[in-house]
Structures are given as C-alpha cells and as structure tokens.
Design a protein around this motif. Structure first.
Motif, PDB file in Angstrom:
ATOM      1  N   GLN A  63       0.838  -1.200   0.000  1.00 51.90           N
ATOM      2  CA  GLN A  63       0.000   0.000   0.000  1.00 51.90           C
ATOM      3  C   GLN A  63       0.867   1.242   0.000  1.00 51.90           C
ATOM      4  O   GLN A  63       1.979   1.219   0.538  1.00 51.90           O
ATOM      5  CB  GLN A  63      -0.899   0.018   1.235  1.00 51.90           C
ATOM      6  CG  GLN A  63      -2.305  -0.491   0.944  1.00 51.90           C
ATOM      7  CD  GLN A  63      -3.279  -0.097   2.037  1.00 51.90           C
ATOM      8  OE1 GLN A  63      -2.986  -0.271   3.208  1.00 51.90           O
ATOM      9  NE2 GLN A  63      -4.425   0.420   1.660  1.00 51.90           N
ATOM     10  N   ARG A  93       4.353   0.925   1.911  1.00 50.71           N
ATOM     11  CA  ARG A  93       4.336   0.051   3.094  1.00 50.71           C
ATOM     12  C   ARG A  93       3.928  -1.359   2.714  1.00 50.71           C
ATOM     13  O   ARG A  93       3.039  -1.554   1.888  1.00 50.71           O
ATOM     14  CB  ARG A  93       3.384   0.600   4.155  1.00 50.71           C
ATOM     15  CG  ARG A  93       3.997   1.791   4.852  1.00 50.71           C
ATOM     16  CD  ARG A  93       3.259   2.239   6.065  1.00 50.71           C
ATOM     17  NE  ARG A  93       3.959   3.375   6.625  1.00 50.71           N
ATOM     18  CZ  ARG A  93       4.770   3.313   7.686  1.00 50.71           C
ATOM     19  NH1 ARG A  93       4.961   2.153   8.304  1.00 50.71           N
ATOM     20  NH2 ARG A  93       5.372   4.394   8.129  1.00 50.71           N
ATOM     21  N   HIS A 124       2.243  -4.456   4.237  1.00 50.55           N
ATOM     22  CA  HIS A 124       1.402  -4.876   5.365  1.00 50.55           C
ATOM     23  C   HIS A 124       1.295  -6.394   5.360  1.00 50.55           C
ATOM     24  O   HIS A 124       1.050  -6.980   4.298  1.00 50.55           O
ATOM     25  CB  HIS A 124      -0.016  -4.308   5.223  1.00 50.55           C
ATOM     26  CG  HIS A 124      -0.067  -2.817   5.319  1.00 50.55           C
ATOM     27  ND1 HIS A 124      -0.552  -2.157   6.411  1.00 50.55           N
ATOM     28  CD2 HIS A 124       0.312  -1.856   4.443  1.00 50.55           C
ATOM     29  CE1 HIS A 124      -0.481  -0.866   6.220  1.00 50.55           C
ATOM     30  NE2 HIS A 124       0.040  -0.646   5.026  1.00 50.55           N
ATOM     31  N   ASN A 157       3.202  -3.786   9.664  1.00 49.63           N
ATOM     32  CA  ASN A 157       3.645  -3.221   8.379  1.00 49.63           C
ATOM     33  C   ASN A 157       5.023  -2.612   8.495  1.00 49.63           C
ATOM     34  O   ASN A 157       5.474  -2.267   9.594  1.00 49.63           O
ATOM     35  CB  ASN A 157       2.621  -2.219   7.846  1.00 49.63           C
ATOM     36  CG  ASN A 157       2.592  -0.928   8.617  1.00 49.63           C
ATOM     37  OD1 ASN A 157       3.529  -0.153   8.552  1.00 49.63           O
ATOM     38  ND2 ASN A 157       1.518  -0.700   9.381  1.00 49.63           N
ATOM     39  N   LYS A 202       7.770   0.123   6.483  1.00 53.97           N
ATOM     40  CA  LYS A 202       7.941   1.148   5.447  1.00 53.97           C
ATOM     41  C   LYS A 202       9.129   0.802   4.554  1.00 53.97           C
ATOM     42  O   LYS A 202      10.198   0.437   5.052  1.00 53.97           O
ATOM     43  CB  LYS A 202       8.172   2.503   6.123  1.00 53.97           C
ATOM     44  CG  LYS A 202       8.269   3.664   5.174  1.00 53.97           C
ATOM     45  CD  LYS A 202       8.458   4.934   5.970  1.00 53.97           C
ATOM     46  CE  LYS A 202       8.916   6.060   5.077  1.00 53.97           C
ATOM     47  NZ  LYS A 202       9.196   7.267   5.839  1.00 53.97           N
TER      48      LYS A 202
END
Lengths: 282, 688
Positions: A71, A126, A128, A273, A275
């Motif tokens: 995402q 990100r 997840h 999640n 980054k």
C-alpha cells in the motif's frame, strides 16, 4: 592421558549444553516476523516492476492465512498489477526448523513516466502483513488456598509443601509479539484460586482479536474471561490498545501449597507493516 | 441622531458667518413672525422674498416650535447668505435657484455616469468630460458669485479632484492600494456633488434650516451618514484593490461593485453600509458582529447571482464557510523539477548606456533556455521615457526589422535592438518589454484518499510517509513565470488526507513567480486543463454551486492583483465527485495519487535601463560662413557694417556699427538727443 580425556569431555559437555537449551526455549521473549523488500532500491521510469517481498516467520508458532499487501504507492508513478498475495501456512521456529520458514512474495507492476523535467522521484510505500497465530503460556506455578495461607488480601509469600508461593510473577514473552507479561495468583476460600494474567502486545504491529483456545490448571479446565467487552471467548482490541487482563478461576487439589502446571493457549489476528522506499530514475 | 442634527446645523451656520457682510436684504417682520410663530423669540434674519422659499415645507412653518430660541443662530449670523441665483445679474435681485436646477444637475451627472459606463477610458476624453461637467455646474452660480461662494468652491474642488484623480493618481500609481476608491470617486463624483448641492439648496430655501422638523434632520443625517459610511468603510474595512489598464466601462463596473458590494464570487462580494449598520445594532443585542456580516454578505451574493435559488445558495455557501472558505490558493515551486524554462533579458558590456548619437541602436541579448522544448513566441517592444515624454522605439531582432520570434529549441539567444523613432537628448529610461505568448507550465498535487474508518495509526503513517512538509500538501510546479496553484479535498481543500465520504471542494489560482533582474507580469491565461483529475474519473458535482468550467477552460484575462505572489486570487471553484473506486475504499484502505494540470499563458517581462544621450557639439567658428550654435549669422567676412557683424550677431541699431543700408548713424546707445537717436537717425541737436 586420562586428564586429556577428562578435559575433552568437559569441553564438549560445556559447549553443547547451551545449544540444547536454546533449542527448547523458542517460546520465550517477544518476537516479530521479519519483512524485507529484496528488490532493487532504484528503478527506471517506464519499466516493468518486480518487487520481491520476503516474510520470515521467526516466531515460535506457525502463521496461518498470511496475507501480504502493498500500500502507499502513488498511482501516478507506480501501477501495481496485484496489491495482495496470500499463503495458507508459514511455519515457525521449532526443533525441526530452527530458523523458521521464510517465503518470498513477488509483486509485479509498472513504473510510469516521471513528471516532465523531473530527474527522480522517491516513493515511500508500506508492506502490510496480516496473519493468524497462537501463543502458549505454559508454566509451573505454586498455588495455595486462602485457608492455608491466611490470605486476607495482603501480599506475602508462604513456603509449605515444597514450593514457594509468589503472589505476582513477571514473564518476558512466549516467543510471539504478544504474551503474558505478568501473573497474579490470588488464593480464594474453599480451595479456589484466581489467576490474573496481563497479556501485552510488545510487538510493532497491532492485534485485532484474541480468542481463548484453552486454559487449564493442573489438567483441570479454568473458567476465564477477558476484563472488558468480550464476545464468546474472544476479545477485540481497540486500535491503540496494547494490553488486556485475562481473569481465570480454578479449583485446587489441596489446602497446602503445591506446584502445578498452568497452560493457557490464545489465538490471535495480527497485522504488522514496514515502510520501504523505491526511487524512480529518469 | 439629535446631536448629529445639531452638529450639522452648527456647521452650516458657521459656514454662513464667513459671508454675513455680503448681504443687503432686510428681514421682513411679518414673514418672520409667520415663520416662527407667536410666543417664540424671533431670530433676526434676512428678508425672504421668494414665495417658494416660504412655501417650502410650508406645513412645518406653521407648526409651533418647542425648541428654545437660544438654539437658533442670530440674524446677523445668517445675514447676507444667498440662494444660488439663476438668470439674475445683480446681487440685490438674487433669487434662489429653482430646485429643478439641482435635479438637472443630478440628471446630467447620471448622463456622465452613463458615458463612463459605455465609453472607453482615454485620459484626454476623461479630462474633457471633467472640464465640461465643471462648467455646467459652475455657470448657474457665476451670476451671483459673491453669494454662491460655497457652491462654487465645492464645484472647483470637485473639478480639481476629478482631474487629479483621473489624470493624475490613476495614471501615476496604477498599482495604488486605494485605486478602487479613486475609481469610485471618479465615476460618482458629479452625482455626489449634485446631491450635496441639492441639500445645500434645500437648506437655503428653508432659511438656514432652523425650521427643519426632526424627521427632516433625521433624513438628512441619514443621507449624510450613508454617504459617509460608503466613503469611509471601504477604505477602513475592505481590503484595497489594485487595478490596471481598465477602460472607463471597467471603471464603472469596479465603482459599482465598490458601491453596491455586488460581485460574481462570494470572495469579491462586499457588505453594504446598511449591513454594517444593522449588524452594529444586532451586535448591541448580543449577536456576533462578524457572523452577522458574513451572513448578510452571503445573502447579498446569493440574491445577486442566484435569484431563483437563494435559499439553496445560502445553505451551500454557509457549508463552504464552515469548511474554511479561503480566497487564496497557495502553491510552491518544486525542487524536483530540474528542467526549468528561463528567459533572461540582460544588457552586456556593449550596451551604450551613454550615447552621443541621437538615434543609436540599443542592443540587449535575450537568452532563452527551453529544456522542455516548448513552442512559444517572444514579441519585443521598447520605449524611451523621460518624465512625461515617451518616445517609441523601433525593434529589430538579429538586425532584422521584426519584433517577434518563435522559440522551439532547447537554447536560443537573440540580440534585440531598440532604436528611438525620434532624436533623443538627455536622460531617459529605456523599457524593453518582451511578451512570451503560449508559455506552457504544469503543476501537480498529491492527495491521500481515506475512509472515515481508517485507524489513527494508519492515518498518521500516511501523513508521515507522504506529506512530510507543508510544501507536499500544496500544489507544486516548476520555478518559471506563472505557477498554477490548485487545491482540492475535504473542507477548504488544503488538507492532504481526503475523506471520501465528505464533499470535495476544488479551486485554483495563477501565481506570478517570475523573478530575476526584471519585472514580470502574467497577462492572461490561454487555457487550463486539470486533466489529471478528469482523466482519473473526477467530475464536477453539478448539484452544488460552482464554476462549471473549473477543470478545463479557455482564456482568462488577469489583473496583477489576481496573480500576486504568495496571495493569488482564486479564479474558479467547484465541488468534485470522486471516481467510484475511491468512493468505495474499505476500512484502513487508502490510496495515494498525484494529479497533474497544465496551464498555457502569456507573460510579459520588462527590463528598464537608464540611458543618457549627449549630442556631440563641434567648436563654433565665427566667420566660417556656417551658422553654428550660439551664432545668429555668419556671412564669412570680417566686415562690421554689413548685415552680420564680425562676432556673428545680426547687425542692429545700437551695436555701434553703422549699417548704411538701414542706419544714418549708430552711437552704440539708445539715448535720444545726443545727435543720434535711439533708432539710429541723425538728430539736430539744439545747442542752446
């Protein structure tokens, strides 16, 4: 010669003992799964994108229904053909698999054109990961009835029948991102005992729902409930909530203090999640 | 209000005191008694001969007064004051002007306003109108100048101010902050003057006004107050506007908007004086003053622009206000866009800042860096300015008499020459203007679409990952000349996280970000296209009030005030409907997107360079046969008795040299009686 044999024996014995200890102690500490982007950190514009994401189960338990989502890509620069991938089972660390299982998920997409006049663009996104797993709390504890201990509410230790009664015992995780961090044993009248377990999320992710799968003291089932709103045997964590208390009531075999095994198994949903960054070059 | 009426009365009386010596009329006892009634001390005053004066508000004349006589001015204070005379030649026979005169003044003023509404602005035309109008207003009062001093003074002030405003201030300071007020004065001055003169006439006819009933004072005070508020409030409260290059018709519209507060957008709609007054009363009753004004402004806007759906309009505009209605649309230049179009107009070391030739060519290099390979044209103009003197320049580009070139390459350089159309002498400012037509730029804006059900943690992450600085939240474009700023989203559209369930507002502006060693100006927008939005499936929400062409449109003329740096005015606004996939975001799902828009515009850059032209002067040689500077003549000889002397002065009587063709004698002086007269004729001298 005998001395040499003795020294050799000692060396071998001393070096192997800790290894064995590690093998059997996976279910301790607070552990998160490891997520990593294993592709290039830089990609050129107007090129296909292959983004391999690895998920490494370093927990002491298996993960089920693992879903990996990407995402946060700006649709103007990156178009992902698929943003989600799933896996039914990802085994955790055990005596049969010391490292735990690592799976790579390949996401494909397209790097679009940069803005006119731009030389590069940094894209943060990100990864997840959602999964279902469990955590087991298995300890031998010293229990005592109120009659024997004279427990009236005040905290004190009692030694009777070969074990030391401790009112509160801290714990440092059970090989999962969350687990029991504190156990309070409250003797009750009539060979009854109440166990108050503080369950805390020490991982970097969020718990969705926890369900009490089983709870037993000395082989006898415990009657338990989560403090707060509870549906069936489950408790829903609020988004920012980090801990919950599990209250269990059990009966004792004797008035005297004695050691007995406590076993609690919790099922849970977890989301974590990480980054990542991708730079698009002209 | 009573106090105000007394103040006005006092002011009026004080005005009369300065003129009391002029009058000759005697008071008519009977008339005065009739006027003031019995039992009241009759003030001394001039005889009122005109029956119309006696009859003016005659019903009031008969009414007993309750005020004490002390409140009235003495007769002497009013003595000598006269009505404006019309058709009378002597002061003794001066008669008050008919009230129809003032009505005529007013009608003429309206005619002038009509002219100003329809005719283009030209300084000379405007000057002529002011003079003509001044004469029309002056002539009726001239027959009795002594007694009509106040009226004549007012007319004179009005003419002087009108000329000063129309031909001075507006021209000298086109960017003046009070330009809106100046325009209002210029357009409405004569109508306002005719009203003032009418009121003065009314006072005259009422015999200094002491017989005015309370309601009349109230009415006059109200009219004065109303005019005063209209003049003062725009200056004190409303933000000053700057205008440039308006035609007379535009001046009229600007003045009308200033006066009546009507405008096509809510931002430009202003409150009327009545609004301020009523809200002041409401504030005294505990109602919030600002809210009251805002509400009345919305009503004004809706009534003026959406007369058939006023209530709906009011409701929606209030919704907008609650969402943080702001007139400006901010944006910034992007560091990420490295390829930037640059145009530089800068003189080099060969530029002749000091010239001796009267019509030398002044060359200046025009450097264009066009990395995105845009196609546009550059048209050059030049002008030499010296005080009020403007000398046009003839443009040549690369030695050819053309003023326009097309730009297509990544890098181009031209030498622009400017040659004065007439001889120059002295110090000038040389203005080079280059209009870049068809410039293209773009801007982009990033937004994150979220559902209301998103967790606070993800929300924070989205904001932290994508909108690290305030610059990331606004639109960005290359650092060129014009910047297309746009915003959209929930509320005012400045928040980067867009709640897909809420109304989505959109607006844009064009900002002048041209910088460097020259002054720039965005002249107009040729086209704008927010293709990033409509191509993605965004559409204009037609159920809400807004500009139907806010995502795509053509030409928009711009005023410098609208493109002000950091404060550009909103040009269009509307509400948007999201594409279906964004409307249906799931819990904790979010989407990040960047939207790109294109702008095509014209930009003018100006470069001013001071120059000095000093013509070369050859040394003057008297006797070389050529008439040069400081020579009256030069006949090339050394004879003093011919028409041109040896010092190159034209022979004349009194120069000491006898020119036999015209003189009998020349004794070098202009004294008569010394034998040679002052006109160089021999005199017979009487020796006795």
């Amino acid at each position: 010669m005998l001395l040499l044999v003795l020294v050799s024996f000692l060396l071998v014995a001393c070096s192997e003992t800790p290894e064995r200890g590690k093998e059997i102690n996976y279910k301790q500490g607070f552990v998160d799964i490891a997520i990593a982007s294993e592709g290039d950190e830089e990609e050129y514009q107007e090129q296909p994108l292959e983004l391999p994401i690895s998920v490494h189960n370093t927990l002491a338990y298996d993960l089920a229904d693992v879903a990996v989502y990407i995402q946060g890509f700006d649709n103007h620069y990156i178009e992902m053909y698929s943003e989600q991938q799933q896996l039914a089972l990802l085994e955790g660390r055990s005596i049969f698999n010391h490292d735990g299982m690592k799976e790579q998920f390949l996401f494909e997409g397209l790097v679009k054109k940069l803005l006119s006049g731009a030389e590069k663009e940094q894209e943060d996104y990100r990864v997840h990961v959602y999964y279902k797993s469990k955590v087991e709390f298995a300890q031998t504890i010293c229990v005592v009835s109120q009659q024997s201990s004279g427990y009236v509410g005040a905290a004190y230790d009692v030694y009777q029948g070969g074990c030391t009664f401790q009112k509160e015992i801290p714990y440092n995780g059970q090989g999962a991102p969350f687990g029991v961090t504190n156990l309070e044993i409250v003797p009750r009248q009539g060979r009854q005992v109440q166990l108050r377990m503080n369950i805390e999320n020490k991982g970097k992710g969020k718990i969705g729902k926890i369900t009490l799968a089983s709870a037993a003291l000395g082989g006898k089932p415990l009657t338990c409930e989560f403090r707060g709103d509870m549906v069936d045997n489950s408790f829903l964590f609020e988004p920012e909530q980090k801990s919950v208390t599990l209250l269990c009531a059990g009966s004792l075999n004797s008035d005297a203090a004695y050691p007995t095994p406590l076993f609690v198994e919790l099922l849970y949903d977890y989301e974590i999640n990480k980054k990542e960054m991708l730079t698009i070059l002209e | 209000m009573v106090d105000l009426s007394r103040l006005l009365k006092k002011a009026f009386i004080a005005d009369k005191q300065g003129l009391r010596e002029v009058g000759t009329d005697k008071p008519d006892k009977e008339v005065l008694e009739r006027s003031y009634g019995r039992g009241l001390k009759r003030p001394e005053g001039p005889e009122i001969k005109d029956r119309r004066v006696q009859n003016f508000f005659s019903s009031q004349n008969e009414r007993p007064r309750s005020s004490t006589p002390k409140e009235y001015p003495s007769f002497k204070q009013r003595e000598g004051f006269r009505m404006p005379s019309f058709g009378s030649s002597s002061s003794s026979s001066a008669r008050p002007a008919s009230m129809w005169l003032y009505v005529l003044f007013f009608i003429i003023s309206l005619g002038l306003i009509y002219f100003k509404k329809t005719v283009g602005y030209q300084p000379l035309f405007s000057f002529s109108l002011s003079i003509i109008q001044g004469l029309i207003f002056t002539i009726p009062f001239l027959s009795d100048r002594e007694h009509n001093k106040p009226q004549l003074t007012l007319v004179f002030i009005a003419v002087a101010l009108d000329l000063f405003v129309a031909n001075g201030l507006l021209g000298l300071w086109p960017e003046s902050g009070i330009k809106g007020i100046l325009i209002m004065y210029h357009v409405f001055t004569w109508a306002a003057l005719s009203i003032v003169l009418f009121l003065m006439g009314s006072f005259e006819k009422l015999g200094v006004g002491e017989k005015l009933p309370f309601w009349a004072w109230l009415l006059i005070a109200f009219i004065f107050g109303y005019v005063l508020i209209y003049l003062i409030f725009p200056v004190l409260i409303q933000s000053p506007l700057a205008y440039q290059d308006e035609t007379h018709a535009e001046y009229y519209n600007i003045a009308k908007e200033q006066l009546f507060g009507d405008a096509k957008t809510l931002q430009e709609t202003k409150n009327s004086a009545i609004n301020y007054l009523t809200c002041s009363f409401d504030a005294a009753r505990g109602i919030n003053y600002d809210k009251c004004l805002e509400e009345k402004r919305i009503i004004r806007f809706c009534e003026a622009n959406f007369p058939t759906e006023v209530q709906n309009c009011i409701k929606q505009q209030k919704e907008l206000i609650e969402q943080g209605n702001r007139s400006g649309v901010s944006g910034s230049v992007s560091d990420a866009i490295k390829q930037v179009t640059k145009v530089e107009l800068k003189e080099d070391q060969f530029f002749p800042k000091k010239a001796t030739e009267l019509r030398t060519v002044y060359p200046i290099p025009l450097k264009i860096i066009n990395p995105r390979e845009q196609t546009f044209t550059a048209k050059a103009f030049c002008e030499f300015k010296k005080g009020k003197e403007n000398v046009g320049g003839i443009i040549s580009i690369v030695g050819q008499e053309v003023s326009e070139v097309q730009i297509t390459s990544r890098q181009q350089e031209f030498l622009i020459g400017c040659q004065p159309s007439t001889d120059l002498n002295g110090r000038y400012t040389l203005d080079y203007n280059v209009v870049l037509s068809g410039m293209q730029t773009f801007s982009f804006l990033k937004r994150a679409f979220i559902s209301k059900e998103i967790s606070a943690e993800i929300r924070k992450q989205v904001e932290a990952d994508n909108f690290k600085t305030s610059r990331d939240k606004a639109s960005q474009g290359p650092a060129e000349f014009a910047l297309l700023n746009f915003k959209f989203g929930t509320g005012a559209g400045t928040e980067p996280l867009v709640l897909v369930e809420d109304p989505i507002s959109f607006s844009f502006a064009v900002e002048d970000v041209g910088s460097g060693a020259y002054k720039g100006e965005v002249l107009k927008v040729n086209s704008y296209n927010f293709h990033g939005l409509w191509e993605r499936g965004f559409s204009i929400d037609l159920e809400r009030i807004g500009d139907q062409d806010c995502l795509q449109g053509g030409e928009l003329m711009l005023l410098p005030a609208q493109t002000k740096k950091r404060q550009p005015s909103e040009l269009k606004r509307c509400f948007l409907t999201l594409p279906p996939d964004l409307q249906q975001l799931q819990k904790n799902e979010y989407k990040i997107e960047t939207f790109v828009a294109d702008l095509n515009y014209d930009y003018k850059i100006t470069k001013s360079i001071p120059i000095e032209v000093t013509p070369l002067v050859a040394p003057t040689v008297c006797g070389n046969g050529a008439v040069e500077a400081n020579e009256q003549c030069d006949d090339g000889n050394q004879i003093n008795t011919d028409a041109c002397t040896t010092v190159c002065k034209t022979a004349q009587c009194g120069d000491g040299f006898v020119n036999p063709d015209t003189e009998q004698c020349d004794d070098g002086n202009a004294v008569n009686g010394d034998g040679c007269s002052s006109n160089c004729q021999v005199e017979v001298v009487d020796l006795v």
